[in-house]
Design a protein around this motif. Structure first.
Motif, short mmCIF file in Angstrom:
data_model
loop_
_atom_site.label_atom_id
_atom_site.label_comp_id
_atom_site.label_asym_id
_atom_site.label_seq_id
_atom_site.Cartn_x
_atom_site.Cartn_y
_atom_site.Cartn_z
N GLN A 117 96.17 -11.62 -19.31
CA GLN A 117 96.93 -10.62 -20.06
C GLN A 117 96.15 -9.32 -20.20
OE1 GLN A 117 98.35 -12.71 -23.55
NE2 GLN A 117 99.55 -14.11 -22.27
N GLN A 118 96.91 -8.24 -20.35
CA GLN A 118 96.30 -6.91 -20.32
C GLN A 118 95.22 -6.76 -21.38
OE1 GLN A 118 97.39 -4.74 -17.81
NE2 GLN A 118 95.52 -3.63 -18.34
N ASP A 119 95.44 -7.34 -22.58
CA ASP A 119 94.44 -7.13 -23.63
C ASP A 119 93.11 -7.80 -23.28
OD1 ASP A 119 95.41 -9.65 -23.93
OD2 ASP A 119 95.70 -9.56 -26.11
N CYS A 120 93.17 -8.91 -22.57
CA CYS A 120 91.93 -9.55 -22.12
C CYS A 120 91.25 -8.70 -21.04
CB CYS A 120 92.21 -10.95 -21.60
SG CYS A 120 90.77 -11.69 -20.79
N ILE A 121 92.07 -8.19 -20.11
CA ILE A 121 91.52 -7.36 -19.02
C ILE A 121 90.81 -6.14 -19.59
CG2 ILE A 121 92.15 -5.95 -17.00
CD1 ILE A 121 94.58 -7.93 -16.69
N ASP A 122 91.42 -5.55 -20.63
CA ASP A 122 90.87 -4.32 -21.20
C ASP A 122 89.80 -4.57 -22.27
OD1 ASP A 122 92.66 -3.01 -19.61
OD2 ASP A 122 94.17 -2.73 -21.18
N SER A 123 89.59 -5.82 -22.67
CA SER A 123 88.70 -6.08 -23.81
C SER A 123 87.27 -5.63 -23.49
CB SER A 123 88.72 -7.56 -24.17
OG SER A 123 88.07 -8.30 -23.17
N ALA A 124 86.59 -5.14 -24.52
CA ALA A 124 85.24 -4.60 -24.34
C ALA A 124 84.29 -5.66 -23.78
CB ALA A 124 84.72 -4.07 -25.68
N SER A 125 84.39 -6.89 -24.29
CA SER A 125 83.42 -7.92 -23.89
C SER A 125 83.56 -8.26 -22.42
CB SER A 125 83.61 -9.17 -24.76
OG SER A 125 84.96 -9.58 -24.70
N VAL A 126 84.83 -8.48 -21.98
CA VAL A 126 85.04 -8.86 -20.58
C VAL A 126 84.73 -7.70 -19.65
CG1 VAL A 126 86.79 -9.51 -18.87
CG2 VAL A 126 86.69 -10.70 -21.06
N SER A 127 85.17 -6.50 -20.02
CA SER A 127 84.94 -5.39 -19.07
C SER A 127 83.46 -5.02 -19.01
CB SER A 127 85.84 -4.19 -19.36
OG SER A 127 85.68 -3.76 -20.67
N ALA A 128 82.74 -5.19 -20.10
CA ALA A 128 81.30 -4.90 -20.06
C ALA A 128 80.60 -5.90 -19.13
CB ALA A 128 80.71 -4.99 -21.47
N LEU A 129 80.94 -7.18 -19.26
CA LEU A 129 80.25 -8.18 -18.42
C LEU A 129 80.67 -8.06 -16.96
CD1 LEU A 129 78.19 -10.41 -18.32
CD2 LEU A 129 79.97 -12.07 -18.96
N ARG A 130 81.96 -7.70 -16.72
CA ARG A 130 82.42 -7.48 -15.34
C ARG A 130 81.51 -6.51 -14.60
NH1 ARG A 130 88.36 -7.02 -16.72
NH2 ARG A 130 87.87 -4.82 -16.93
N LYS A 131 81.06 -5.48 -15.32
CA LYS A 131 80.22 -4.46 -14.68
C LYS A 131 78.83 -5.01 -14.36
CE LYS A 131 82.41 -0.38 -16.77
NZ LYS A 131 82.89 -0.75 -18.14
N ARG A 132 78.49 -6.15 -14.95
CA ARG A 132 77.16 -6.69 -14.73
C ARG A 132 77.23 -7.97 -13.87
NH1 ARG A 132 76.92 -5.34 -20.27
NH2 ARG A 132 76.64 -7.53 -20.85
N VAL A 133 78.23 -8.00 -13.02
CA VAL A 133 78.34 -9.10 -12.03
C VAL A 133 77.88 -8.54 -10.68
CG1 VAL A 133 79.91 -10.65 -10.79
CG2 VAL A 133 80.30 -10.16 -13.23
N SER A 134 76.90 -9.20 -10.08
CA SER A 134 76.54 -8.82 -8.71
C SER A 134 76.83 -10.02 -7.81
CB SER A 134 75.07 -8.41 -8.63
OG SER A 134 74.26 -9.50 -8.99
N ALA A 135 77.30 -9.73 -6.61
CA ALA A 135 77.67 -10.84 -5.72
C ALA A 135 77.20 -10.53 -4.31
CB ALA A 135 79.19 -11.03 -5.75
N ILE A 136 76.61 -11.52 -3.67
CA ILE A 136 76.26 -11.31 -2.27
C ILE A 136 76.95 -12.36 -1.41
CG2 ILE A 136 74.03 -10.17 -2.69
CD1 ILE A 136 72.72 -12.86 -1.99
N ALA A 137 77.33 -11.92 -0.21
CA ALA A 137 78.00 -12.80 0.75
C ALA A 137 76.93 -13.54 1.55
CB ALA A 137 78.87 -11.97 1.67
N ASP A 138 77.10 -14.84 1.66
CA ASP A 138 76.13 -15.65 2.41
C ASP A 138 76.89 -16.47 3.45
OD1 ASP A 138 74.37 -17.47 3.40
OD2 ASP A 138 73.61 -18.14 1.44
N PRO A 139 76.79 -16.07 4.70
CA PRO A 139 77.56 -16.74 5.76
C PRO A 139 77.16 -18.21 5.91
CG PRO A 139 76.56 -14.69 6.56
CD PRO A 139 75.96 -14.97 5.23
N ALA A 140 76.04 -18.60 5.34
CA ALA A 140 75.62 -20.00 5.46
C ALA A 140 76.37 -20.89 4.46
CB ALA A 140 74.12 -20.11 5.23
N MET A 141 77.08 -20.30 3.52
CA MET A 141 77.78 -21.11 2.52
C MET A 141 79.15 -21.55 3.02
SD MET A 141 76.81 -19.42 -1.09
CE MET A 141 76.37 -20.97 -1.86
N GLN A 142 79.61 -22.68 2.48
CA GLN A 142 80.97 -23.13 2.73
C GLN A 142 81.93 -22.33 1.85
OE1 GLN A 142 81.63 -25.57 5.13
NE2 GLN A 142 79.46 -25.08 5.48
N ARG A 143 83.22 -22.40 2.22
CA ARG A 143 84.20 -21.64 1.44
C ARG A 143 84.35 -22.14 0.02
NH1 ARG A 143 89.31 -20.15 5.24
NH2 ARG A 143 88.07 -19.01 6.76
#
Lengths: 459, 459
Positions: free
Chosen positions: A356-382
């Motif tokens: 829901q929009q209020d969750c998407i816009d919430s300060a806690s979720v949006s702050a942590l979203r910005k602190r997610v880093s992700a790397i692609a590893d071709p050796a991993m399974q799907r």
């Protein structure tokens, strides 16, 4: 381009796959299906109708219902969850849109096709117009899903050079659906070839529509197109007898280079349906192993402990399809790796309410979203992921998921599927009707008249 | 593939073409169109409705009418030439199929798109449901054809790497149709962007369906899809705002590399409609210069003189699309270079009657078909051909057509178009009604209510 097309033609010439698939679709019988496949078809249907009930009041569906109401088709089938009844094609369109709207439907893991939606929606709507037994229904469902997933394999497994921007359910859904509907319409082999070809001629859709209502439109269109293909073929409308494999045909244009034997090798013996998985979480399936990992870490956190950074290592496809660090609405959030990783650690749970929009816009979720880093590893399974979560004080917690929940290696149990079904059905049905519908679906193979018996639930 | 896709993305990013095309479609006005464009739109409509009347009893259309009758939509619009009335989308589907069935429709020469069919069919059906003035109708027709042909240019003009197996009318028809219908539904710019995107999401079709009923199915499907896109958008159904140019969007998947500026450069100033041509012969347009050449030679032959060999030099596309030395039925004969070359010299005329099975199977035509040789010459223009016909005694007669009849440089005159219209309309209308309909079409811009006025002809 010229060279690769020639390669494709040369390979394609070795298999008359339109003919072989049409023969399979025409002659397949429920009694000859392995018990495991019969059961999986039942599970696929239960999961599908649950998703229809869960998604049938999504804003995309509400808008599409207004459009269908304006065309005013014959009262042949239920628009599930709505007062409206419509012609078979329009009902298939809406009901498939409902099952797709929340991205909670099933997934053929080798190709990320969502196979049951288009096929089941068209079969179910048709089964309200003409009597269809449970065995006939399940057999046609298997026919459709097999042909759909096998054509997805042709497009996506080596040596294919398909553009990954194509939305594969939209490309192969109409083909499988046409074959499945053609089975219930008792097409002969010649008309079945036309049905398959006319389905292929409606192959459509690309992935930039993800993040809008159109993400659910593409499979819905596939359902309607596949039905239309079989209906036309039943009236004698023809198509090329080699629409799939001919030069300038389906495989040529959508894969450039491909191995058409993926379509027919072991047909009727080896079942792609057994590589079909159900989603425990209402979001893009490539995100699921990340959620298993994050929820495992979340469960180990004491109250008040806050995550400050999430580092993910994932299969490359997860980033290709769901790298959306700043989703602006529920459509984008549904397929945002960062959104769900953040949700799973902020709320320590995952579910529809976090779309829901209020969750998407919430300060806690949006702050942590910005602190997610992700790397692609071709050796991993799907269905594999590693999460490392940094918490208050700098400590790092780590989880490594080898096979996600809901994967082929770790399938959802019958009980888990029932629970998923009930949570969705209760959006629109009473508890009593939900239970009755669950029993009908579990006993699908013994029903005398699928459309009549199931539609009686909401009649 | 990855490299080329990146190139495409980089170029696409420089133009927000979905937005620019939507703005154009929303604000275009009939009064601001150059007179020449206004007139050409009227000619396009006259040619279209003639083709509808000529093709409305083709076996493909008869079969499709049975399918539409079974879905039973609202009585909103005429299925032209049939008792049935149906919802707008189904009427658009059938009427476009009628206009396409004999391959006698118009052609945007730079891309071999057949632009008017999908757009006019959807607009006309809608104009029976709601009042539309002649000026509104023609303006929407221009909007649709411009957007359709410009998107075809993006897919097919340099530097595109599109697979030529795609059936371009099926790819861009739904986009132009969605925009044209959206104009009559008075969509605002945001909804127009969704309509265009939903049209693109239904782009479908490949050329191996040529030689079957499905060759007329692909444009027909485009008409229905484009209408459906605009109808959904009018109800608030959304799509990506950059469906055409986004990574994993329309241009990316269908062209790999492309120059999106073809879509928008000179929009509203330079009109692709003026590169649209009408066919004097009921067969693939790339065959036309060959027929001009062969008929010129045939006209010079004394009675009793028989051709023994036909040597052709043609633009390479003529062979790519129509090299069919042994057509087995009318579908294949329609797009057989060899068939028509033989017909033009055996019968010294070209027309619909030579598409009948007895002509295809006749000894004289099939013998000469086998003695047609053709070479592709990249130095030739598309509307250019050289024929060298060897006759009794070994003499060789030669004709070189620089611009085919019906090309942009040598367009069909108003009188020729009227004659083509009448020959087709008389298949289903009386002479009196044919004349009345021709006058209505020629005066289209002054009609108060296009659907009511024109449908009165067969009401």
């Amino acid at each position: 381009m010229t060279t690769t097309t020639c390669t494709s033609d040369a390979r394609a010439a070795t298999h008359e796959i339109t003919t072989e698939l049409a023969a399979y679709a025409t002659h397949s019988r429920f009694s000859e299906l392995p018990k495991r496949v019969q059961k999986e078809a039942t599970r696929a249907f239960l999961n599908w109708i649950g998703c229809v009930l869960g998604g049938c009041h999504d804003p995309a569906v509400e808008a599409a219902v207004l459009a269908v109401a304006e065309t005013g088709g014959a009262y042949q089938a239920s628009v599930i969850g709505h007062e409206l009844r419509s012609d078979v094609g329009s009902a298939a369109f809406i009901n498939c849109m409902s099952s797709s709207a929340l991205a909670y439907d099933d997934t053929h893991l080798p190709t990320v096709t969502h196979p049951t939606g288009p096929v089941a929606a068209a079969l179910f709507a048709l089964s309200e117009k003409q009597p269809v037994t449970g065995e006939e229904f399940l057999n046609a469902l298997v026919v459709g899903i097999e042909i759909e997933c096998r054509m997805s394999n042709v497009l996506l497994l080596p040596p294919s050079q398909s553009n990954l921007g194509f939305f594969v359910t939209g490309l192969t859904g109409p083909i499988g659906t046409a074959a499945a509907v053609g089975r219930l319409l008792h097409l002969d082999e010649a008309r079945m070839r036309s049905a398959i070809g006319l389905g292929a001629a409606q192959a459509a859709g690309f992935r930039s529509t993800h993040g809008s209502m159109a993400a659910a439109f593409v499979p819905a269109h596939a359902a309607r197109s596949g039905y239309s293909a079989a209906l036309l073929a039943s009236k004698g409308f023809t198509c090329s007898d080699a629409a799939l494999e001919a030069p300038k045909g389906f495989i040529d244009v959508f894969a450039n280079v491909a191995d058409p034997s993926h379509a027919v090798e072991g047909l009727g013996q080896r079942f792609e349906m057994l590589s079909n998985a159900y989603k425990p979480y209402p979001c893009g399936i490539v995100i699921h192993p990340v959620l298993d990992a994050c929820l495992e870490i979340a469960a180990s956190l004491e109250p008040g402990i806050e995550p400050s950074h999430i580092a993910l290592r994932v299969h490359p496809l997860a980033l290709t399809l769901t790298d959306r660090p700043s989703p602006k609405d529920p459509f984008e959030a549904q397929i945002s790796l960062q959104h769900w990783a953040a949700v799973s650690l902020v709320h320590r749970a995952v579910g529809l309410r976090y779309l829901q929009q209020d969750c998407i816009d919430s300060a806690s979720v949006s702050a942590l979203r910005k602190r997610v880093s992700a790397i692609a590893d071709p050796a991993m399974q799907r269905d594999e992921a590693v999460a490392e979560v940094t918490i208050t004080g700098g400590r790092v917690l780590r989880a490594h998921i080898v096979h996600a929940r809901g994967s082929v290696e770790r399938p959802m149990s019958d009980d888990e599927l029932d629970a998923k079904f009930e949570a969705q059905a209760l959006h629109v049905l009473t508890e009593d009707l939900t239970t009755r519908l669950r029993h009908l679906c579990r006993d699908l193979s013994s029903l005398e008249n699928v459309g009549r018996d199931i539609a009686s639930i909401w009649a």
